[in-house]
Design a protein around this motif. Structure first.
Motif, PDB file in Angstrom:
ATOM      1  N   LEU A 187       0.913  -1.299   0.034  1.00  0.00           N
ATOM      2  CA  LEU A 187      -0.034  -0.026  -0.069  1.00  0.00           C
ATOM      3  C   LEU A 187       0.994   1.339   0.016  1.00  0.00           C
ATOM      4  O   LEU A 187       0.594   2.320  -0.677  1.00  0.00           O
ATOM      5  CB  LEU A 187      -0.863  -0.023   1.296  1.00  0.00           C
ATOM      6  CG  LEU A 187      -1.949   1.116   1.422  1.00  0.00           C
ATOM      7  CD1 LEU A 187      -2.723   1.147   0.281  1.00  0.00           C
ATOM      8  CD2 LEU A 187      -2.488   1.050   2.853  1.00  0.00           C
ATOM      9  N   ILE A 188       1.988   1.222   0.796  1.00  0.00           N
ATOM     10  CA  ILE A 188       2.677   2.435   0.947  1.00  0.00           C
ATOM     11  C   ILE A 188       3.459   2.805  -0.430  1.00  0.00           C
ATOM     12  O   ILE A 188       3.701   3.747  -0.959  1.00  0.00           O
ATOM     13  CB  ILE A 188       3.950   2.321   2.076  1.00  0.00           C
ATOM     14  CG1 ILE A 188       2.962   2.205   3.333  1.00  0.00           C
ATOM     15  CG2 ILE A 188       4.932   3.227   1.821  1.00  0.00           C
ATOM     16  CD1 ILE A 188       3.867   2.032   4.567  1.00  0.00           C
ATOM     17  N   GLU A 189       3.859   1.598  -0.996  1.00  0.00           N
ATOM     18  CA  GLU A 189       4.565   1.766  -2.380  1.00  0.00           C
ATOM     19  C   GLU A 189       3.559   2.221  -3.428  1.00  0.00           C
ATOM     20  O   GLU A 189       4.057   3.244  -4.185  1.00  0.00           O
ATOM     21  CB  GLU A 189       5.168   0.264  -2.842  1.00  0.00           C
ATOM     22  CG  GLU A 189       5.786   0.403  -4.061  1.00  0.00           C
ATOM     23  CD  GLU A 189       7.170   1.223  -3.975  1.00  0.00           C
ATOM     24  OE1 GLU A 189       7.409   2.190  -4.980  1.00  0.00           O
ATOM     25  OE2 GLU A 189       7.709   1.418  -3.171  1.00  0.00           O
ATOM     26  N   ASP A 190       2.414   1.883  -3.330  1.00  0.00           N
ATOM     27  CA  ASP A 190       1.417   2.202  -4.308  1.00  0.00           C
ATOM     28  C   ASP A 190       1.165   3.664  -4.248  1.00  0.00           C
ATOM     29  O   ASP A 190       1.055   4.722  -5.111  1.00  0.00           O
ATOM     30  CB  ASP A 190       0.036   1.472  -4.190  1.00  0.00           C
ATOM     31  CG  ASP A 190       0.205   0.016  -4.747  1.00  0.00           C
ATOM     32  OD1 ASP A 190       1.046  -0.344  -5.311  1.00  0.00           O
ATOM     33  OD2 ASP A 190      -0.712  -0.882  -4.362  1.00  0.00           O
ATOM     34  N   LYS A 191       0.990   4.163  -3.023  1.00  0.00           N
ATOM     35  CA  LYS A 191       1.021   5.880  -2.532  1.00  0.00           C
ATOM     36  C   LYS A 191       2.129   6.419  -3.073  1.00  0.00           C
ATOM     37  O   LYS A 191       1.847   7.742  -3.440  1.00  0.00           O
ATOM     38  CB  LYS A 191       0.636   5.655  -1.144  1.00  0.00           C
ATOM     39  CG  LYS A 191      -0.900   5.108  -0.908  1.00  0.00           C
ATOM     40  CD  LYS A 191      -1.404   5.730   0.411  1.00  0.00           C
ATOM     41  CE  LYS A 191      -2.844   5.020   0.873  1.00  0.00           C
ATOM     42  NZ  LYS A 191      -3.746   5.773  -0.343  1.00  0.00           N
ATOM     43  N   ARG A 192       3.234   5.894  -2.742  1.00  0.00           N
ATOM     44  CA  ARG A 192       4.448   6.504  -3.167  1.00  0.00           C
ATOM     45  C   ARG A 192       4.374   6.778  -4.858  1.00  0.00           C
ATOM     46  O   ARG A 192       4.751   8.042  -5.341  1.00  0.00           O
ATOM     47  CB  ARG A 192       5.883   6.001  -2.869  1.00  0.00           C
ATOM     48  CG  ARG A 192       6.203   6.026  -1.560  1.00  0.00           C
ATOM     49  CD  ARG A 192       7.722   5.704  -1.355  1.00  0.00           C
ATOM     50  NE  ARG A 192       8.066   5.111  -0.081  1.00  0.00           N
ATOM     51  CZ  ARG A 192       8.380   5.942   0.966  1.00  0.00           C
ATOM     52  NH1 ARG A 192       8.314   7.270   0.776  1.00  0.00           N
ATOM     53  NH2 ARG A 192       8.707   5.474   2.087  1.00  0.00           N
ATOM     54  N   ALA A 194       1.966   6.694  -6.611  1.00  0.00           N
ATOM     55  CA  ALA A 194       0.807   7.757  -7.185  1.00  0.00           C
ATOM     56  C   ALA A 194       0.848   9.079  -6.908  1.00  0.00           C
ATOM     57  O   ALA A 194       0.273  10.097  -7.414  1.00  0.00           O
ATOM     58  CB  ALA A 194      -0.561   7.100  -6.435  1.00  0.00           C
ATOM     59  N   GLY A 195       1.984   9.510  -5.913  1.00  0.00           N
ATOM     60  CA  GLY A 195       2.049  10.906  -5.504  1.00  0.00           C
ATOM     61  C   GLY A 195       1.063  11.498  -4.619  1.00  0.00           C
ATOM     62  O   GLY A 195       0.352  10.801  -4.005  1.00  0.00           O
ATOM     63  N   PRO A 196       1.182  12.928  -4.617  1.00  0.00           N
ATOM     64  CA  PRO A 196       0.202  13.497  -3.271  1.00  0.00           C
ATOM     65  C   PRO A 196      -1.176  13.139  -3.706  1.00  0.00           C
ATOM     66  O   PRO A 196      -1.763  12.885  -4.769  1.00  0.00           O
ATOM     67  CB  PRO A 196       0.395  14.929  -3.539  1.00  0.00           C
ATOM     68  CG  PRO A 196       1.801  15.091  -4.496  1.00  0.00           C
ATOM     69  CD  PRO A 196       1.924  13.799  -4.951  1.00  0.00           C
ATOM     70  N   ALA A 197      -2.024  12.825  -2.116  1.00  0.00           N
ATOM     71  CA  ALA A 197      -3.242  12.765  -2.372  1.00  0.00           C
ATOM     72  C   ALA A 197      -3.827  13.081  -0.986  1.00  0.00           C
ATOM     73  O   ALA A 197      -3.132  13.375   0.048  1.00  0.00           O
ATOM     74  CB  ALA A 197      -3.683  11.121  -2.414  1.00  0.00           C
ATOM     75  N   ASP A 198      -5.156  13.087  -0.890  1.00  0.00           N
ATOM     76  CA  ASP A 198      -5.810  13.670   0.626  1.00  0.00           C
ATOM     77  C   ASP A 198      -6.184  12.784   1.272  1.00  0.00           C
ATOM     78  O   ASP A 198      -7.186  12.487   1.539  1.00  0.00           O
ATOM     79  CB  ASP A 198      -7.104  14.600  -0.183  1.00  0.00           C
ATOM     80  CG  ASP A 198      -7.441  15.498   0.926  1.00  0.00           C
ATOM     81  OD1 ASP A 198      -6.616  15.838   1.959  1.00  0.00           O
ATOM     82  OD2 ASP A 198      -8.704  15.677   1.144  1.00  0.00           O
ATOM     83  N   ASP A 199      -5.086  11.978   1.764  1.00  0.00           N
ATOM     84  CA  ASP A 199      -5.282  11.090   2.676  1.00  0.00           C
ATOM     85  C   ASP A 199      -4.303  10.921   3.817  1.00  0.00           C
ATOM     86  O   ASP A 199      -3.125  11.608   3.428  1.00  0.00           O
ATOM     87  CB  ASP A 199      -5.666   9.540   2.426  1.00  0.00           C
ATOM     88  CG  ASP A 199      -4.437   9.078   1.559  1.00  0.00           C
ATOM     89  OD1 ASP A 199      -3.458   8.756   2.253  1.00  0.00           O
ATOM     90  OD2 ASP A 199      -4.507   9.035   0.228  1.00  0.00           O
ATOM     91  N   ALA A 206       4.863  12.157   2.668  1.00  0.00           N
ATOM     92  CA  ALA A 206       5.259  13.392   2.387  1.00  0.00           C
ATOM     93  C   ALA A 206       5.803  14.390   3.639  1.00  0.00           C
ATOM     94  O   ALA A 206       6.673  15.301   3.128  1.00  0.00           O
ATOM     95  CB  ALA A 206       4.156  14.282   1.642  1.00  0.00           C
ATOM     96  N   THR A 207       5.382  14.084   4.652  1.00  0.00           N
ATOM     97  CA  THR A 207       5.657  15.010   5.744  1.00  0.00           C
ATOM     98  C   THR A 207       7.337  15.043   5.959  1.00  0.00           C
ATOM     99  O   THR A 207       8.003  14.109   5.887  1.00  0.00           O
ATOM    100  CB  THR A 207       4.911  14.615   7.059  1.00  0.00           C
ATOM    101  OG1 THR A 207       5.185  15.888   7.835  1.00  0.00           O
ATOM    102  CG2 THR A 207       5.515  13.339   7.735  1.00  0.00           C
ATOM    103  N   ARG A 208       7.667  16.074   6.372  1.00  0.00           N
ATOM    104  CA  ARG A 208       9.188  16.731   6.389  1.00  0.00           C
ATOM    105  C   ARG A 208       9.285  17.390   7.591  1.00  0.00           C
ATOM    106  O   ARG A 208       8.663  18.411   7.398  1.00  0.00           O
ATOM    107  CB  ARG A 208       9.777  16.922   5.076  1.00  0.00           C
ATOM    108  CG  ARG A 208      11.401  17.129   5.366  1.00  0.00           C
ATOM    109  CD  ARG A 208      11.836  17.714   3.893  1.00  0.00           C
ATOM    110  NE  ARG A 208      11.661  16.797   2.818  1.00  0.00           N
ATOM    111  CZ  ARG A 208      12.355  15.845   2.227  1.00  0.00           C
ATOM    112  NH1 ARG A 208      13.542  15.437   2.879  1.00  0.00           N
ATOM    113  NH2 ARG A 208      12.208  15.443   0.988  1.00  0.00           N
ATOM    114  N   ALA A 209      10.094  17.161   8.676  1.00  0.00           N
ATOM    115  CA  ALA A 209      10.216  18.215   9.406  1.00  0.00           C
ATOM    116  C   ALA A 209      11.331  19.430   9.251  1.00  0.00           C
ATOM    117  O   ALA A 209      12.049  19.329   8.078  1.00  0.00           O
ATOM    118  CB  ALA A 209      11.038  17.591  10.844  1.00  0.00           C
TER     119      ALA A 209
END
Length: 392
Positions: A187-192, A194-199, A206-209
């Protein structure tokens, strides 16, 4: 002090542990025990001692740091519940920004819509298992939608989660953890890809300190694992336990129906009186220490009694009385200290929405008098019943 074998109390302890905790508390706030599944531990049953232990950083959540990694850390990775500072501080900082009041409040219309749809489906039958038809599908749908998990995969999550939290014997812990971990990697690989999404999971990827720090794949996998389990198992039993308490205390139910303004109090008293988490997840004493005047040896496992503490008469007068007008502030249902539950605002939103709407829609709601006796969930972690048959 002799070791107390909780397994000797049998099924009655699982169904109603509070009298047993009261007897232990009368003898002292901390006891050496064997859990019903045979694990040696030191059990904290006093409120003040439990609150202090939850915030005591001498107790470690990281078994791996002492050469005893838990199966989920070996297979899935380090999550917030099984790491200590500074790792915990770093992970929580990266995650907390996505658990804002704004994000939770934005879920309110969807939580209400799902609640209405579930009750619409239930209503024509006149009777249902409230767990299966309502208390389970609401939070699992919310957390899966929040994380961006496809609806088709939710039955798999339920099977894995049940085995890990309230075992049925259908598969081993390791099989459940491995199933979870493999699915989340994909699931994480699929989301990576696919790029940015609203979930939430996409946001966490995507979060980065400010210093450029971000979550690694094992950290993402472990966090998603924790959120999917903790994000629904506890809320299922928050809803069903509170409804059961109301239905078995008709004077309190009548008071709530007469004054819906008592709903917040009913939810908080439900969390105190028969909350969804009986004992906090395991802690470990790397060195000998003293808790509640009791010497805990190095290497011991410590169980902190959230339910036991909530029934300490020194903190809550007449603790075995369910009273939605009580001031239950200070209950430990969501923990205390650095491990206080990140999802508490979402659980409260779901609980309030579910119970308010259920009582509005079904004014004659009651426990099903023809149903079999309730089956209590095994173990000392989650408190609740597998089913809650009701009629209206």
């Amino acid at each position: 002090m002799s070791v107390i074998d909780l397994g000797e109390y049998g099924a009655d302890f699982t169904a109603n542990p509070y009298p047993y905790y009261a007897k232990l508390r009368a003898q002292g706030p901390v006891h050496e025990v064997l859990t019903p599944d045979g694990m040696p531990a030191w059990l904290v049953v006093g409120y003040e001692e439990a609150r202090a232990a939850l915030a005591d950083q001498r107790l470690s959540k990281s078994f791996s740091a002492f050469g005893m990694p838990l199966p989920e850390e070996e297979i899935v990775g380090p999550n917030l519940l099984i790491v200590d500072p500074p790792d915990h501080t770093r992970l929580r900082k990266l995650v907390a920004g996505e658990f804002t009041g704004r994000r939770v409040e934005a879920l309110r219309p969807r939580v209400q819509q799902l609640t209405d749809e579930l009750l619409d489906a239930m209503e024509p039958d006149g009777r249902a298992d409230l767990v299966d038809s309502f208390a389970f599908p609401l939070p699992i749908t919310v957390i899966c939608e929040l994380l961006g998990v496809p609806a088709a995969d939710r039955d798999s999550f339920r099977a894995w989660s049940n085995e890990l939290v309230t075992p049925t014997g259908a598969m081993t812990d390791r099989e459940a953890v491995e199933g979870f971990g493999g699915y989340l990697d994909a699931l994480i690989e699929d989301k990576r890809a696919a790029g940015p999404a609203d979930d939430l999971l996409s946001a966490l990827i995507a979060t980065r300190a400010e210093d450029g720090d971000r979550l690694s794949l094992p950290e993402l996998r472990a966090l998603a694992y924790l959120l999917l389990i903790a994000g629904h198992e506890t809320t299922v039993n928050l809803i069903s336990n509170t409804v059961r308490a109301l239905l078995t205390h008709p004077e309190q139910l009548a008071a709530l129906r007469a004054d819906p303004g008592l709903l917040d109090g009913a939810i908080e008293e439900g969390l105190r009186y028969d909350g969804p988490v009986e004992n906090a997840t395991l802690r470990f004493a790397p060195e000998a220490l003293t808790l509640g005047g009791t010497e805990i040896p190095a290497g011991a496992i410590v169980l902190i009694g959230l339910a036991a503490g909530a029934h300490d008469p020194g903190r809550f007068p007449e603790p075995d009385r369910f009273d939605i007008r009580r001031d239950p502030r200070g209950h430990l249902a969501f923990g205390h200290g650095i491990h206080f539950c990140l999802g508490a605002p979402l659980a409260r939103l779901e609980g309030k929405t579910a119970i308010r709407t259920l009582l509005e829609r079904f004014p004659r709601l009651e426990l099903d008098p023809e149903a079999d006796p309730l089956e209590w969930l095994p173990g000392m972690l989650i408190r609740g019943t597998r089913r809650l048959p009701v009629v209206w």
